[in-house]
Enzyme design. Structure first.
Site, PDB file in Angstrom:
ATOM      1  N   LYS A   1       6.382 -12.388  -3.153  1.00  0.00           N
ATOM      2  CA  LYS A   1       5.780 -11.931  -4.412  1.00  0.00           C
ATOM      3  C   LYS A   1       5.022 -13.034  -5.139  1.00  0.00           C
ATOM      4  CE  LYS A   1       8.437  -7.812  -5.256  1.00  0.00           C
ATOM      5  NZ  LYS A   1       9.436  -7.093  -6.017  1.00  0.00           N
TER       6      LYS A   1
ATOM      7  N   LYS B   1       7.056  -2.095   5.191  1.00  0.00           N
ATOM      8  CA  LYS B   1       7.977  -1.087   4.643  1.00  0.00           C
ATOM      9  C   LYS B   1       7.283  -0.198   3.596  1.00  0.00           C
ATOM     10  CE  LYS B   1       9.843  -3.710   0.841  1.00  0.00           C
ATOM     11  NZ  LYS B   1      10.886  -4.236   0.035  1.00  0.00           N
TER      12      LYS B   1
ATOM     13  N   LYS C   1       7.098   0.949  -3.375  1.00  0.00           N
ATOM     14  CA  LYS C   1       6.604   1.508  -4.645  1.00  0.00           C
ATOM     15  C   LYS C   1       5.333   0.841  -5.142  1.00  0.00           C
ATOM     16  CE  LYS C   1      10.740   1.056  -6.552  1.00  0.00           C
ATOM     17  NZ  LYS C   1      12.029   1.165  -7.240  1.00  0.00           N
TER      18      LYS C   1
HETATM   19  P1  TYM Z   1      14.522  -1.188  -5.484  1.00  0.00           P
HETATM   20  O1  TYM Z   1      14.394  -0.518  -6.786  1.00  0.00           O
HETATM   21  O2  TYM Z   1      13.333  -1.895  -4.916  1.00  0.00           O
HETATM   22  O3  TYM Z   1      14.999  -0.154  -4.397  1.00  0.00           O
HETATM   23  C1  TYM Z   1      16.140   0.682  -4.581  1.00  0.00           C
HETATM   24  C2  TYM Z   1      16.877   0.819  -3.250  1.00  0.00           C
HETATM   25  O4  TYM Z   1      16.001   1.380  -2.265  1.00  0.00           O
HETATM   26  C3  TYM Z   1      16.028   0.574  -1.082  1.00  0.00           C
HETATM   27  N1  TYM Z   1      14.702   0.637  -0.436  1.00  0.00           N
HETATM   28  C4  TYM Z   1      14.492   1.028   0.819  1.00  0.00           C
HETATM   29  N2  TYM Z   1      15.342   1.451   1.790  1.00  0.00           N
HETATM   30  C5  TYM Z   1      14.802   1.793   2.989  1.00  0.00           C
HETATM   31  N3  TYM Z   1      13.466   1.737   3.243  1.00  0.00           N
HETATM   32  C6  TYM Z   1      12.578   1.317   2.314  1.00  0.00           C
HETATM   33  N4  TYM Z   1      11.274   1.274   2.582  1.00  0.00           N
HETATM   34  C7  TYM Z   1      13.086   0.945   1.031  1.00  0.00           C
HETATM   35  N5  TYM Z   1      12.507   0.496  -0.110  1.00  0.00           N
HETATM   36  C8  TYM Z   1      13.508   0.314  -1.000  1.00  0.00           C
HETATM   37  C9  TYM Z   1      16.345  -0.824  -1.578  1.00  0.00           C
HETATM   38  O5  TYM Z   1      16.900  -1.634  -0.551  1.00  0.00           O
HETATM   39  C10 TYM Z   1      17.336  -0.550  -2.689  1.00  0.00           C
HETATM   40  O6  TYM Z   1      18.641  -0.437  -2.191  1.00  0.00           O
HETATM   41  N6  TYM Z   1      16.903  -5.532  -6.373  1.00  0.00           N
HETATM   42  C11 TYM Z   1      17.095  -4.114  -6.179  1.00  0.00           C
HETATM   43  C12 TYM Z   1      17.761  -3.426  -7.353  1.00  0.00           C
HETATM   44  C13 TYM Z   1      19.022  -4.068  -7.810  1.00  0.00           C
HETATM   45  C14 TYM Z   1      20.294  -3.999  -7.168  1.00  0.00           C
HETATM   46  C15 TYM Z   1      21.175  -4.727  -8.017  1.00  0.00           C
HETATM   47  C16 TYM Z   1      20.733  -3.419  -5.992  1.00  0.00           C
HETATM   48  C17 TYM Z   1      19.188  -4.795  -8.964  1.00  0.00           C
HETATM   49  N7  TYM Z   1      20.477  -5.190  -9.084  1.00  0.00           N
HETATM   50  C18 TYM Z   1      22.514  -4.913  -7.666  1.00  0.00           C
HETATM   51  C19 TYM Z   1      22.086  -3.596  -5.669  1.00  0.00           C
HETATM   52  C20 TYM Z   1      22.942  -4.315  -6.480  1.00  0.00           C
HETATM   53  C21 TYM Z   1      15.724  -3.450  -5.985  1.00  0.00           C
HETATM   54  O7  TYM Z   1      14.710  -4.003  -6.311  1.00  0.00           O
HETATM   55  O8  TYM Z   1      15.779  -2.184  -5.495  1.00  0.00           O
END
Ligand code: TYM
Length: 330
Positions: free
Chosen positions: A112, A195, A198
């Site tokens: 990023k 991947k 969003k």
């Molecule tokens: P975020 O908001 O980017 O994504 C939410 C969840 O979706 C999963 N994910 C995917 N899984 C499979 N294929 C994909 N293409 C794909 N894109 C996203 C992510 O792995 C995630 O589980 N940092 C985290 C949010 C967070 C969090 C936490 C998670 C903040 N604090 C504590 C667990 C524990 C995030 O940006 O997720």
């Protein structure tokens, strides 16, 4: 019963199919067996430039999406991260036990911030994994269901927990990542090398959870395929393997069974079948999602109750943490 914690960033109006398959699907299953905390991590959205109006709308819609996906706010604690102030307090304590070296090695940070001068990289982006560690440790979480892209952040979280326990006495369980064997990395429909994400600017990269049927059909029709014509999952067929993973996840049928059904029928037939499976799956989601957004008072009630339950658990942990690190009068 384990304590489960996971979160989703409200950086778009609705989540995409990868979020559901890689994460929410597991969350829904886990809430039958465990004590679950599911959080709309709005503070994480501040690590890149944001629009305040959009952020508050998206936080609500992320919560609505989780309920529409099957999260039951009676059984699971569903809340907004910024409504439990202990997240930011614990983040500071953990910042003081984390290391610049380990934060600099995070691939998501490197990706990023690539192309940006050190001078102007946001500090929030750098500290992001510490906030994430605080999220889980605040609830003494043991199991963290996430997609594959969060694997490295989970490793760092474990290191921070272990270091804290070593220096201040056993305080936090060392959390385990819970990453599904299939569907942990859903790839872009327009390019299976990257991947589904969003932040993409390419409309055919992903399927939004609220895409209407005609849009879903169009996106699947346009999805790239591999050379050859057989519907088989294999490492040299990344596009078809990805579509099969999606089909399997939303239909609940094993990949081998779907391969058998489409044997000798070609990509065209397979894509038509996949589009219909997706439409059948997304349609009830979309209806439920709109219904929930249509009743803001009820959603507020759910989020208020969730924040109150989360606060109670968080305060209990912080009481112990403050005492352990010496932030007390005696
Ligand atoms: P975020 O908001 O980017 O994504 C939410 C969840 O979706 C999963 N994910 C995917 N899984 C499979 N294929 C994909 N293409 C794909 N894109 C996203 C992510 O792995 C995630 O589980 N940092 C985290 C949010 C967070 C969090 C936490 C998670 C903040 N604090 C504590 C667990 C524990 C995030 O940006 O997720």
């Amino acid at each position: 019963m384990a304590r489960v914690f996971s979160g989703v960033k409200p950086t778009a109006d609705v989540p995409h199919l990868g979020n559901y398959i890689g994460a929410f699907r597991q969350w829904v299953a886990l809430q039958d067996l465990h004590q679950c905390f599911f959080c709309v991590v709005d503070l994480h959205s501040l690590t890149v430039p944001w629009d305040p109006e959009k952020l508050s709308r998206r936080s609500r819609s992320a919560a609505a999406s989780l309920i529409a996906s099957g999260i039951d706010p009676e059984r699971s604690v569903l809340f907004l991260q910024s409504e439990v102030q202990e997240h930011t307090e614990l983040t500071w304590f953990l910042t003081c036990v984390s290391r610049m070296g380990e934060l600099s090695r995070m691939t998501q940070f490197k990706d990023k911030s690539r192309g940006t001068e050190n001078e102007s990289i946001g500090t929030g982006l750098y500290m992001y994994p510490v906030l994430m560690a605080a999220d889980v440790l605040l609830y003494r979480g043991e199991l963290v269901p996430v997609g594959d892209d969060q694997r490295q952040h989970l490793e760092l979280m474990r290191d921070i927990a272990e270091r804290f326990n070593r220096d201040f006495g056993d305080t936090f369980p060392v959390p385990d990542a819970y990453i599904p064997a299939e569907g942990a990395r859903i790839m872009g429909l327009d390019d299976p090398a990257f991947k589904m994400a969003k932040t993409t600017e390419r409309p055919n990269n992903l399927i939004w959870m609220n895409d209407p049927p005609e849009v879903v059909r169009k996106k699947i029709k346009r999805a790239v395929t591999d050379s050859g014509g057989e519907v088989l999952a294999s490492p040299d067929k990344p596009a078809i393997s990805n579509l099969l993973a999606i089909y399997s996840a939303v239909s609940g049928r094993p990949v081998a069974e779907i391969e058998g059904e489409y044997q000798g029928r070609g990509y065209g037939d397979f894509k038509k079948g996949l589009a219909e499976v997706l439409v059948d799956f997304l349609d009830p989601f979309r209806r439920r999602y709109l219904e929930i957004l249509d009743d803001p008072a009820q959603l507020d009630k759910i989020l208020d109750a969730g924040a109150a339950r989360a606060r109670e658990a968080a305060q209990e942990t912080m009481h112990i943490v403050r005492d352990r690190i010496g932030l007390r009068r005696h």
